[in-house]
Scaffold this motif. Structure first.
Motif, PDB file in Angstrom:
ATOM      1  N   ILE A  43       0.870  -1.179   0.000  1.00  0.00           N
ATOM      2  CA  ILE A  43       0.000   0.000   0.000  1.00  0.00           C
ATOM      3  C   ILE A  43       0.907   1.229   0.000  1.00  0.00           C
ATOM      4  O   ILE A  43       1.875   1.298   0.762  1.00  0.00           O
ATOM      5  N   TYR A  81       0.600   5.316   0.574  1.00  0.00           N
ATOM      6  CA  TYR A  81      -0.213   6.457   0.979  1.00  0.00           C
ATOM      7  C   TYR A  81       0.434   7.726   0.429  1.00  0.00           C
ATOM      8  O   TYR A  81       1.624   7.970   0.642  1.00  0.00           O
ATOM      9  N   ASP A 109       2.986  -4.644  -7.936  1.00  0.00           N
ATOM     10  CA  ASP A 109       1.577  -4.448  -7.616  1.00  0.00           C
ATOM     11  C   ASP A 109       1.449  -3.750  -6.265  1.00  0.00           C
ATOM     12  O   ASP A 109       2.118  -4.129  -5.292  1.00  0.00           O
ATOM     13  N   PHE A 110       0.588  -2.735  -6.204  1.00  0.00           N
ATOM     14  CA  PHE A 110       0.356  -2.033  -4.954  1.00  0.00           C
ATOM     15  C   PHE A 110      -0.990  -1.321  -5.022  1.00  0.00           C
ATOM     16  O   PHE A 110      -1.541  -1.097  -6.105  1.00  0.00           O
ATOM     17  N   GLU A 111      -1.499  -0.990  -3.861  1.00  0.00           N
ATOM     18  CA  GLU A 111      -2.731  -0.202  -3.758  1.00  0.00           C
ATOM     19  C   GLU A 111      -2.351   1.225  -3.407  1.00  0.00           C
ATOM     20  O   GLU A 111      -1.570   1.448  -2.477  1.00  0.00           O
ATOM     21  N   ARG A 146      -3.497   4.608  -1.857  1.00  0.00           N
ATOM     22  CA  ARG A 146      -4.526   5.210  -1.017  1.00  0.00           C
ATOM     23  C   ARG A 146      -4.281   6.715  -0.926  1.00  0.00           C
ATOM     24  O   ARG A 146      -3.265   7.167  -0.392  1.00  0.00           O
ATOM     25  N   HIS A 204      -7.603   7.274   5.738  1.00  0.00           N
ATOM     26  CA  HIS A 204      -6.271   7.032   5.192  1.00  0.00           C
ATOM     27  C   HIS A 204      -5.206   7.778   5.996  1.00  0.00           C
ATOM     28  O   HIS A 204      -4.096   7.269   6.209  1.00  0.00           O
TER      29      HIS A 204
END
Length: 218
Positions: A2, A4, A25-27, A29, A38
């Protein structure tokens, strides 16, 4: 993983670029008023609450240069952002520090004077000092940057991850003079790099946030 951050944040770009270069691959936020949760999640990993923060296997990694170092260590089979050769790595880290400490810090100082919740009345003298610093460092960089390729040679590196956002916003704050032709060409190559172009496009909807007025280019 993830990450931020915010699409318009220069230091978020610096963390996004190596993630894109490495194909990881990552999310993502976004940190904004619409996602207060968040911010809380970010602060649980970094008490200062500053972006960007990468969370990898539950571990918080902060400070953009350290994020890049972490990615090289944790994912050794992906393109390296810091060379194995110690002398070459030292050169990469030097340019990384110059971009962060002399370009980033200077344009941020100028921009901060026009952010109401930071400064009620802009200090014009401080803005001019910041612009003067940029004008001083541009010729130095002109002498360092090669005619072609990237900041430290043929391989794209951490220096370029920091150089891309630094030069993008520094040039908006104090335009790179025409006599710094190599530096202007390098900036253009950076903005054409797919990983950087992706950041530029992701930030485009937020250009109205730029306190000095985003120029009608790039």
């Amino acid at each position: 993983m993830i990450l931020y951050g915010h699409p318009f944040s220069s230091y978020t770009w610096k963390a996004l670029i190596p993630l894109y270069e490495k194909g990881l691959d990552f999310e993502f936020r976004i940190l904004d008023d619409e996602h207060p949760e968040h911010w809380d999640q970010l602060r649980s990993h970094w008490v200062r609450g500053q972006m960007p923060v990468l969370v990898d296997q539950g571990q918080g990694v902060y400070e953009s240069s350290i994020v890049i170092e972490h990615l090289d260590i944790a994912y050794p089979d992906t393109p390296r952002m810091i060379p194995d050769d110690r002398a070459a790595a030292l050169r990469v880290r030097l340019l990384d520090r110059v971009f962060d400490c002399h370009l980033e810090a200077s344009f941020q100082a100028a921009v901060s004077e026009y952010i109401p919740w930071i400064t009620e009345t802009p200090d014009v003298a401080r803005v001019e000092r910041a612009r003067a610093t940029l004008s001083t460092i541009y010729p130095w960089l002109e002498a360092q940057i090669p005619e072609d390729g990237w900041a430290c040679g043929d391989e794209f590196s951490m220096a370029d991850c920091s150089g891309a956002p630094a030069l993008f916003y520094a040039d908006w704050t104090q335009p790179i003079p025409d006599e710094c032709r190599k530096l202007k060409a390098y900036r253009a190559r950076l903005l054409a790099r797919p990983s950087v172009a992706r950041c530029v496009e992701g930030a485009r909807p937020y250009r109205g946030y730029f306190p000095l007025g985003a120029p009608d280019r790039d």
